[in-house]
Scaffold this active site. Structure first.
Site, PDB file in Angstrom:
ATOM      1  N   LYS A   1      51.987  55.335  38.098  1.00 24.30           N
ATOM      2  CA  LYS A   1      51.180  56.496  38.478  1.00 24.30           C
ATOM      3  C   LYS A   1      50.957  56.550  39.990  1.00 24.30           C
ATOM      4  O   LYS A   1      50.811  57.630  40.543  1.00 24.30           O
ATOM      5  CB  LYS A   1      49.872  56.568  37.691  1.00 24.30           C
ATOM      6  CG  LYS A   1      48.911  55.443  37.919  1.00 24.30           C
ATOM      7  CD  LYS A   1      47.719  55.599  36.983  1.00 24.30           C
ATOM      8  CE  LYS A   1      46.951  54.315  36.801  1.00 24.30           C
ATOM      9  NZ  LYS A   1      46.627  53.527  37.994  1.00 24.30           N
TER      10      LYS A   1
ATOM     11  N   ARG B   1      37.681  54.722  35.653  1.00 30.40           N
ATOM     12  CA  ARG B   1      38.179  53.579  34.875  1.00 30.40           C
ATOM     13  C   ARG B   1      37.270  53.308  33.681  1.00 30.40           C
ATOM     14  O   ARG B   1      37.639  52.539  32.803  1.00 30.40           O
ATOM     15  CB  ARG B   1      38.182  52.305  35.713  1.00 30.40           C
ATOM     16  CG  ARG B   1      39.254  52.175  36.767  1.00 30.40           C
ATOM     17  CD  ARG B   1      40.489  51.493  36.227  1.00 30.40           C
ATOM     18  NE  ARG B   1      41.005  50.399  37.041  1.00 30.40           N
ATOM     19  CZ  ARG B   1      41.687  50.516  38.170  1.00 30.40           C
ATOM     20  NH1 ARG B   1      41.907  51.673  38.699  1.00 30.40           N
ATOM     21  NH2 ARG B   1      42.141  49.445  38.780  1.00 30.40           N
TER      22      ARG B   1
ATOM     23  N   ARG C   1      56.336  43.656  41.499  1.00 34.32           N
ATOM     24  CA  ARG C   1      55.676  44.173  42.707  1.00 34.32           C
ATOM     25  C   ARG C   1      55.001  43.033  43.471  1.00 34.32           C
ATOM     26  O   ARG C   1      55.004  43.006  44.697  1.00 34.32           O
ATOM     27  CB  ARG C   1      54.632  45.226  42.318  1.00 34.32           C
ATOM     28  CG  ARG C   1      53.953  45.835  43.534  1.00 34.32           C
ATOM     29  CD  ARG C   1      53.008  46.947  43.156  1.00 34.32           C
ATOM     30  NE  ARG C   1      51.807  46.438  42.523  1.00 34.32           N
ATOM     31  CZ  ARG C   1      50.859  47.210  41.988  1.00 34.32           C
ATOM     32  NH1 ARG C   1      51.019  48.523  41.962  1.00 34.32           N
ATOM     33  NH2 ARG C   1      49.791  46.692  41.460  1.00 34.32           N
TER      34      ARG C   1
ATOM     35  N   ARG D   1      50.858  41.019  47.174  1.00 39.80           N
ATOM     36  CA  ARG D   1      49.448  41.443  47.100  1.00 39.80           C
ATOM     37  C   ARG D   1      48.635  40.301  46.531  1.00 39.80           C
ATOM     38  O   ARG D   1      49.018  39.689  45.543  1.00 39.80           O
ATOM     39  CB  ARG D   1      49.339  42.647  46.139  1.00 39.80           C
ATOM     40  CG  ARG D   1      48.995  43.921  46.837  1.00 39.80           C
ATOM     41  CD  ARG D   1      48.997  45.074  45.878  1.00 39.80           C
ATOM     42  NE  ARG D   1      47.937  44.988  44.870  1.00 39.80           N
ATOM     43  CZ  ARG D   1      47.591  46.025  44.112  1.00 39.80           C
ATOM     44  NH1 ARG D   1      48.198  47.178  44.247  1.00 39.80           N
ATOM     45  NH2 ARG D   1      46.642  45.896  43.218  1.00 39.80           N
TER      46      ARG D   1
ATOM     47  N   ARG E   1      43.560  41.894  34.905  1.00 37.49           N
ATOM     48  CA  ARG E   1      43.502  43.338  35.137  1.00 37.49           C
ATOM     49  C   ARG E   1      44.081  44.097  33.948  1.00 37.49           C
ATOM     50  O   ARG E   1      43.596  45.155  33.567  1.00 37.49           O
ATOM     51  CB  ARG E   1      44.255  43.703  36.426  1.00 37.49           C
ATOM     52  CG  ARG E   1      43.458  43.339  37.670  1.00 37.49           C
ATOM     53  CD  ARG E   1      44.307  43.327  38.916  1.00 37.49           C
ATOM     54  NE  ARG E   1      44.907  44.593  39.221  1.00 37.49           N
ATOM     55  CZ  ARG E   1      46.108  44.713  39.799  1.00 37.49           C
ATOM     56  NH1 ARG E   1      46.818  43.655  40.084  1.00 37.49           N
ATOM     57  NH2 ARG E   1      46.583  45.889  40.065  1.00 37.49           N
TER      58      ARG E   1
HETATM   59  P1  AMP Z   1      44.292  49.103  41.521  1.00 35.29           P
HETATM   60  O1  AMP Z   1      45.045  49.108  42.809  1.00 35.29           O
HETATM   61  O2  AMP Z   1      44.011  50.492  40.995  1.00 35.29           O
HETATM   62  O3  AMP Z   1      44.898  48.228  40.470  1.00 35.29           O
HETATM   63  O4  AMP Z   1      42.834  48.508  41.841  1.00 35.29           O
HETATM   64  C1  AMP Z   1      42.682  47.218  42.368  1.00 35.29           C
HETATM   65  C2  AMP Z   1      41.270  46.703  42.106  1.00 35.29           C
HETATM   66  O5  AMP Z   1      40.306  47.573  42.716  1.00 35.29           O
HETATM   67  C3  AMP Z   1      40.870  46.653  40.635  1.00 35.29           C
HETATM   68  O6  AMP Z   1      41.311  45.492  39.998  1.00 35.29           O
HETATM   69  C4  AMP Z   1      39.348  46.727  40.743  1.00 35.29           C
HETATM   70  O7  AMP Z   1      38.799  45.494  41.142  1.00 35.29           O
HETATM   71  C5  AMP Z   1      39.140  47.694  41.886  1.00 35.29           C
HETATM   72  N1  AMP Z   1      39.038  49.103  41.420  1.00 35.29           N
HETATM   73  C6  AMP Z   1      39.896  50.129  41.694  1.00 35.29           C
HETATM   74  N2  AMP Z   1      39.469  51.268  41.115  1.00 35.29           N
HETATM   75  C7  AMP Z   1      38.324  50.975  40.461  1.00 35.29           C
HETATM   76  C8  AMP Z   1      37.412  51.723  39.660  1.00 35.29           C
HETATM   77  N3  AMP Z   1      37.588  53.040  39.398  1.00 35.29           N
HETATM   78  N4  AMP Z   1      36.331  51.078  39.130  1.00 35.29           N
HETATM   79  C9  AMP Z   1      36.125  49.776  39.380  1.00 35.29           C
HETATM   80  N5  AMP Z   1      36.951  49.008  40.106  1.00 35.29           N
HETATM   81  C10 AMP Z   1      38.044  49.584  40.660  1.00 35.29           C
END
Ligand code: AMP
Length: 193
Positions: A16, A91, A130, A136, A147
């Protein structure tokens, strides 16, 4: 449709993010990926970054009020007047509720939710790849598993948006070009409604 307020839903690794970036150029709408926004805040050492860091390092979700504040100031900005693309937010159900609430206050609503569907093993494989490519710090196997666990159940979000009649499934287990073609077809159908 005068305004296009899009939400991209799907597990990490569902593509996405890639689709969101292409859509941003295609639709000339701002793209807000909460993971990217939070990582930038951590790098810059802002108050939000400092608070978010501890959660992100464990692969936990940051508290709803923190992330809701981050989004609120963006979707109410001039940049997002014609719409926006949200990736990684909401989320949780409270976040979805908060989003509806803040949009309602400014007389707007979510136009469409694109649900990127992908078998879990495939999402995990893509994330590990990735991790190797981008190194990362939250893409280590343990954190990835955590996650995936946390985000395995956007079921309640899917149900929430399905009940509103704005959810559309996208078959994310295909090539980037094929997925984008499907996304475009969905958007054209929605625009013609
Ligand atoms: P992502 O890049 O979307 O996988 O986000 C990386 C990390 O950011 C996640 O594992 C969460 O710790 C935090 N995060 C991103 N978006 C949210 C959200 N909407 N609510 C809570 N934590 C978030």
């Amino acid at each position: 449709m005068s305004e296009l307020n899009l939400v991209l839903l799907g597990p990490p690794g569902s593509g996405k993010g890639t689709q969101g970036e292409t859509l941003q150029e295609d639709l000339h709408l701002p793209y807000y990926a909460t993971g990217d926004i939070l990582r930038a805040a951590v790098r810059e050492g802002t108050a939000i970054g400092l608070e978010a860091k501890q959660y992100m390092e464990r692969g936990d979700l940051v508290p709803d009020d923190v992330i809701v504040g981050v989004i609120a100031e963006r979707i109410d900005g001039a940049e997002a007047e014609d719409g926006f693309i949200l990736d990684g937010f909401p989320r949780t159900l409270p976040q979805a509720d908060a989003l509806d609430g803040m949009l309602g206050e400014i007389g707007r609503e979510i136009s469409l939710v694109l649900h990127f569907m992908l078998p879990e093993e495939m999402a995990e494989q893509r994330l590990l790849r990735r991790a190797a490519e981008q190194s990362r710090s939250d893409d280590t196997p343990d954190v990835i598993r955590r996650r995936m666990e946390l985000q395995r159940a956007p079921d309640e979000l899917v149900a929430y948006y399905r009940a509103k009649g704005i959810l559309v499934g996208i078959h994310a287990d295909r090539t980037i070009d094929e997925v984008f073609a499907e996304v475009q077809a969905v958007l054209e159908t929605a625009a013609a409604r």
